[in-house]
Design a protein around this motif. Structure first.
Motif, PDB file in Angstrom:
ATOM      1  N   VAL A   1      17.053   3.316   5.850  1.00  0.00           N
ATOM      2  CA  VAL A   1      15.975   2.480   6.388  1.00  0.00           C
ATOM      3  C   VAL A   1      14.652   2.918   5.776  1.00  0.00           C
ATOM      4  O   VAL A   1      14.350   4.115   5.709  1.00  0.00           O
ATOM      5  CB  VAL A   1      15.900   2.567   7.923  1.00  0.00           C
ATOM      6  CG1 VAL A   1      14.741   1.723   8.457  1.00  0.00           C
ATOM      7  CG2 VAL A   1      17.219   2.111   8.552  1.00  0.00           C
ATOM      8  N   PHE A   2      13.866   1.941   5.334  1.00  0.00           N
ATOM      9  CA  PHE A   2      12.564   2.264   4.768  1.00  0.00           C
ATOM     10  C   PHE A   2      11.522   1.284   5.265  1.00  0.00           C
ATOM     11  O   PHE A   2      11.842   0.196   5.759  1.00  0.00           O
ATOM     12  CB  PHE A   2      12.605   2.282   3.234  1.00  0.00           C
ATOM     13  CG  PHE A   2      12.877   0.957   2.567  1.00  0.00           C
ATOM     14  CD1 PHE A   2      11.847   0.059   2.301  1.00  0.00           C
ATOM     15  CD2 PHE A   2      14.169   0.602   2.201  1.00  0.00           C
ATOM     16  CE1 PHE A   2      12.085  -1.153   1.685  1.00  0.00           C
ATOM     17  CE2 PHE A   2      14.420  -0.608   1.586  1.00  0.00           C
ATOM     18  CZ  PHE A   2      13.377  -1.494   1.319  1.00  0.00           C
TER      19      PHE A   2
ATOM     20  N   MET B   1      10.209  -3.357   8.174  1.00  0.00           N
ATOM     21  CA  MET B   1      11.212  -2.305   8.350  1.00  0.00           C
ATOM     22  C   MET B   1      12.531  -2.844   7.806  1.00  0.00           C
ATOM     23  O   MET B   1      13.057  -3.842   8.300  1.00  0.00           O
ATOM     24  CB  MET B   1      11.350  -1.887   9.816  1.00  0.00           C
ATOM     25  CG  MET B   1      12.281  -0.700   9.984  1.00  0.00           C
ATOM     26  SD  MET B   1      12.158   0.125  11.598  1.00  0.00           S
ATOM     27  CE  MET B   1      12.716  -1.178  12.695  1.00  0.00           C
ATOM     28  N   VAL B   2      13.041  -2.191   6.761  1.00  0.00           N
ATOM     29  CA  VAL B   2      14.155  -2.735   5.987  1.00  0.00           C
ATOM     30  C   VAL B   2      15.349  -1.794   6.080  1.00  0.00           C
ATOM     31  O   VAL B   2      15.213  -0.581   5.871  1.00  0.00           O
ATOM     32  CB  VAL B   2      13.754  -2.910   4.507  1.00  0.00           C
ATOM     33  CG1 VAL B   2      14.894  -3.549   3.720  1.00  0.00           C
ATOM     34  CG2 VAL B   2      12.475  -3.736   4.390  1.00  0.00           C
ATOM     35  N   ASP B   3      16.517  -2.358   6.396  1.00  0.00           N
ATOM     36  CA  ASP B   3      17.775  -1.616   6.378  1.00  0.00           C
ATOM     37  C   ASP B   3      18.548  -2.061   5.146  1.00  0.00           C
ATOM     38  O   ASP B   3      18.985  -3.210   5.061  1.00  0.00           O
ATOM     39  CB  ASP B   3      18.583  -1.902   7.650  1.00  0.00           C
ATOM     40  CG  ASP B   3      19.778  -0.956   7.808  1.00  0.00           C
ATOM     41  OD1 ASP B   3      20.303  -0.500   6.770  1.00  0.00           O
ATOM     42  OD2 ASP B   3      20.189  -0.704   8.946  1.00  0.00           O
TER      43      ASP B   3
ATOM     44  N   SER C   1       0.828  -1.205   0.000  1.00  0.00           N
ATOM     45  CA  SER C   1       0.000   0.000   0.000  1.00  0.00           C
ATOM     46  C   SER C   1       0.861   1.253   0.000  1.00  0.00           C
ATOM     47  O   SER C   1       0.410   2.315  -0.438  1.00  0.00           O
ATOM     48  CB  SER C   1      -0.937   0.017   1.207  1.00  0.00           C
ATOM     49  OG  SER C   1      -0.202  -0.002   2.418  1.00  0.00           O
ATOM     50  N   SER C   2       2.122   1.153   0.465  1.00  0.00           N
ATOM     51  CA  SER C   2       3.011   2.315   0.438  1.00  0.00           C
ATOM     52  C   SER C   2       4.443   1.884   0.703  1.00  0.00           C
ATOM     53  O   SER C   2       4.707   0.829   1.293  1.00  0.00           O
ATOM     54  CB  SER C   2       2.589   3.374   1.473  1.00  0.00           C
ATOM     55  OG  SER C   2       2.745   2.876   2.785  1.00  0.00           O
ATOM     56  N   LEU C   3       5.364   2.716   0.239  1.00  0.00           N
ATOM     57  CA  LEU C   3       6.785   2.631   0.567  1.00  0.00           C
ATOM     58  C   LEU C   3       7.198   3.983   1.119  1.00  0.00           C
ATOM     59  O   LEU C   3       6.766   5.027   0.616  1.00  0.00           O
ATOM     60  CB  LEU C   3       7.624   2.297  -0.670  1.00  0.00           C
ATOM     61  CG  LEU C   3       7.489   0.896  -1.254  1.00  0.00           C
ATOM     62  CD1 LEU C   3       8.152   0.833  -2.627  1.00  0.00           C
ATOM     63  CD2 LEU C   3       8.121  -0.150  -0.322  1.00  0.00           C
ATOM     64  N   GLN C   4       8.063   3.981   2.149  1.00  0.00           N
ATOM     65  CA  GLN C   4       8.436   5.251   2.767  1.00  0.00           C
ATOM     66  C   GLN C   4       9.794   5.142   3.431  1.00  0.00           C
ATOM     67  O   GLN C   4      10.045   4.227   4.216  1.00  0.00           O
ATOM     68  CB  GLN C   4       7.377   5.659   3.803  1.00  0.00           C
ATOM     69  CG  GLN C   4       7.617   7.014   4.443  1.00  0.00           C
ATOM     70  CD  GLN C   4       6.498   7.399   5.392  1.00  0.00           C
ATOM     71  OE1 GLN C   4       5.577   6.625   5.644  1.00  0.00           O
ATOM     72  NE2 GLN C   4       6.569   8.609   5.919  1.00  0.00           N
ATOM     73  N   PHE C   5      10.693   6.071   3.133  1.00  0.00           N
ATOM     74  CA  PHE C   5      11.961   6.160   3.840  1.00  0.00           C
ATOM     75  C   PHE C   5      11.729   6.768   5.217  1.00  0.00           C
ATOM     76  O   PHE C   5      10.973   7.734   5.354  1.00  0.00           O
ATOM     77  CB  PHE C   5      12.949   7.044   3.074  1.00  0.00           C
ATOM     78  CG  PHE C   5      13.630   6.365   1.910  1.00  0.00           C
ATOM     79  CD1 PHE C   5      14.758   5.586   2.116  1.00  0.00           C
ATOM     80  CD2 PHE C   5      13.146   6.514   0.628  1.00  0.00           C
ATOM     81  CE1 PHE C   5      15.390   4.959   1.059  1.00  0.00           C
ATOM     82  CE2 PHE C   5      13.766   5.899  -0.447  1.00  0.00           C
ATOM     83  CZ  PHE C   5      14.905   5.118  -0.233  1.00  0.00           C
ATOM     84  N   VAL C   6      12.407   6.224   6.240  1.00  0.00           N
ATOM     85  CA  VAL C   6      12.393   6.834   7.569  1.00  0.00           C
ATOM     86  C   VAL C   6      13.778   7.311   7.964  1.00  0.00           C
ATOM     87  O   VAL C   6      13.947   7.984   8.980  1.00  0.00           O
ATOM     88  CB  VAL C   6      11.824   5.877   8.632  1.00  0.00           C
ATOM     89  CG1 VAL C   6      10.351   5.628   8.391  1.00  0.00           C
ATOM     90  CG2 VAL C   6      12.582   4.561   8.666  1.00  0.00           C
ATOM     91  N   SER C   7      14.802   6.948   7.190  1.00  0.00           N
ATOM     92  CA  SER C   7      16.147   7.493   7.310  1.00  0.00           C
ATOM     93  C   SER C   7      16.826   7.292   5.964  1.00  0.00           C
ATOM     94  O   SER C   7      16.219   6.786   5.016  1.00  0.00           O
ATOM     95  CB  SER C   7      16.936   6.809   8.443  1.00  0.00           C
ATOM     96  OG  SER C   7      17.359   5.514   8.052  1.00  0.00           O
TER      97      SER C   7
END
Length: 393
Positions: free
Chosen positions: A199-200, A211-213, A190-196
């Protein structure tokens, strides 16, 4: 519409207009030729929109009304209309659009395949938006790809994928794959989003979150939805067959994503907030005051306010955009009422025949705390700055 209906509509519109004088600091309306499902900031004063019909569509960059940004003597500012500053055409629909920060480039997807289209928005010497290239996906998809642009100053990095098994980081300059997510599942995203920078989040329609590094090769494990409260209220107990959306509150001044919160919203109106240190748990939750049978599921959206603490905006259930404050929610599921509701799209369309008007997209302004843009299925685009209820008394 007969005379009586016309009169009733005029009365409703007049009442809402009078009400809006007290409830909005600013309210500006624009009408597109065809509806859009995307609104993307290209600067603090310009946005990109594009049509979503199955045939040829416009892709436009709009400058917001100058009166919106006049801090003083607004009455002396005559420019209160949206202005088209760049435009072009795309052969198919646009269901996802992302601006690459620091560039005059946007990337789109048609919602029908995993292929991406790359566009040059033009500059001072040209008002034409031109397609300049494309990016292939890792698999064939009939749902379309989700797209996220990187948070770093390097504008080349693009994250995209249609399902968990085909997410990849691509260098836009060379077309080279920089990272590929390897999982044993193929859940629709439903979505992809970077948090750093590295890391997304890959958020699934099922409500699962990965949560992927990208610096590690280890396969990430999904964080499923927290279990429903027991006994579940009737409305919140419906989790089978619902679609989930998610958004993370990203603090760009903090390199550690662990402090981020994730808001998940279901098509049945259930919302829950999780901490990324424990994404499988629920810090708080609520059953929102939304209409779940008026519109389809595809345009349901939840987004954190970037410049306002503990506020989320919700749309896609009706012709309204609702603002909720999550700080009053508890771990136990309770019903929540919106702090503010923008009903302008629905009110102004009540005279039209056909299906009800639904909000198809909304975005917060990146810096102005209470300014949002919203678009609806009748082609209307509104920019509005709402007044906090306590300030309106």
């Amino acid at each position: 519409m007969d005379v009586t209906d016309e009169t009733e509509f005029d009365d409703i519109l007049d009442d809402w207009f009078i009400e809006s004088l007290k409830t909005y600091k600013d309210l500006h309306v624009y009408q597109l030729e065809h509806p859009t499902r995307v609104i993307e900031w290209t600067s603090g004063r310009t946005v990109c929109v594009a049509g979503c019909r199955s045939t040829k569509n416009e892709i436009l960059e709009l400058h917001l009304p100058l009166k919106l940004f006049a801090d003083e003597n607004k009455g002396l500012c005559a420019e209160r209309d949206f202005k088209v500053v760049h435009g072009g055409f795309t052969d198919g629909p646009v269901h996802c659009l992302r601006h690459i920060p620091g560039t005059r480039c946007v990337v789109t997807n048609d919602g029908l395949s995993s292929k991406l289209q790359v566009w040059d928005l033009g500059g001072d010497d040209s008002d034409v938006i031109r397609r300049t290239g494309g990016v292939e996906g890792r698999s064939v998809s009939e749902r379309g790809s989700r797209i996220a642009a990187g948070l770093s100053s390097d504008p080349r990095v693009l994250l995209h994928g249609a399902q968990t098994g085909d997410v990849q980081l691509t260098d836009l300059t060379s077309g080279q794959s920089l990272y590929e997510l390897e999982t044993d599942t193929a859940e629709p995203l439903s979505s992809l989003q970077f948090v750093s920078h590295s890391v997304f989040l890959a958020c699934c329609c099922s409500g699962n979150i990965y949560m992927v590094d990208s610096r590690t090769s280890a396969a990430p494990q999904p964080s499923p939805l927290p279990p429903p409260p027991l006994p579940p209220p009737a409305a919140a107990g419906r989790r089978d067959g619902v679609l989930w959306r998610a958004d993370a509150s990203v603090d760009r001044s903090r390199p550690d994503p662990a402090g981020c919160r994730v808001a998940r919203l279901s098509s049945s109106g259930e919302a829950l907030v999780s901490d990324l240190r424990n994404p499988g748990g629920a810090v708080c939750r609520a059953q929102l005051d939304v209409q779940t049978d008026l519109c389809g599921q595809d345009d349901i959206t939840v987004s954190w306010a970037p410049a306002l603490d503990d506020c989320i905006a919700v749309s896609g259930f009706s012709g309204a955009v609702q603002i909720y404050v999550t700080s009053g929610w508890r771990a136990e599921l309770t019903e929540a009422r919106p702090l503010f509701e923008h009903r302008g799209h629905a009110v102004s369309s009540q005279h039209a025949a056909g299906p009800p008007v639904c909000v198809s997209s909304h975005v917060w302004h990146p810096e102005r705390p209470r300014t949002l843009l919203s678009a609806a299925t009748d082609g209307s685009v509104h920019v509005w700055d709402w007044v906090h209820p306590t300030a309106a008394d």
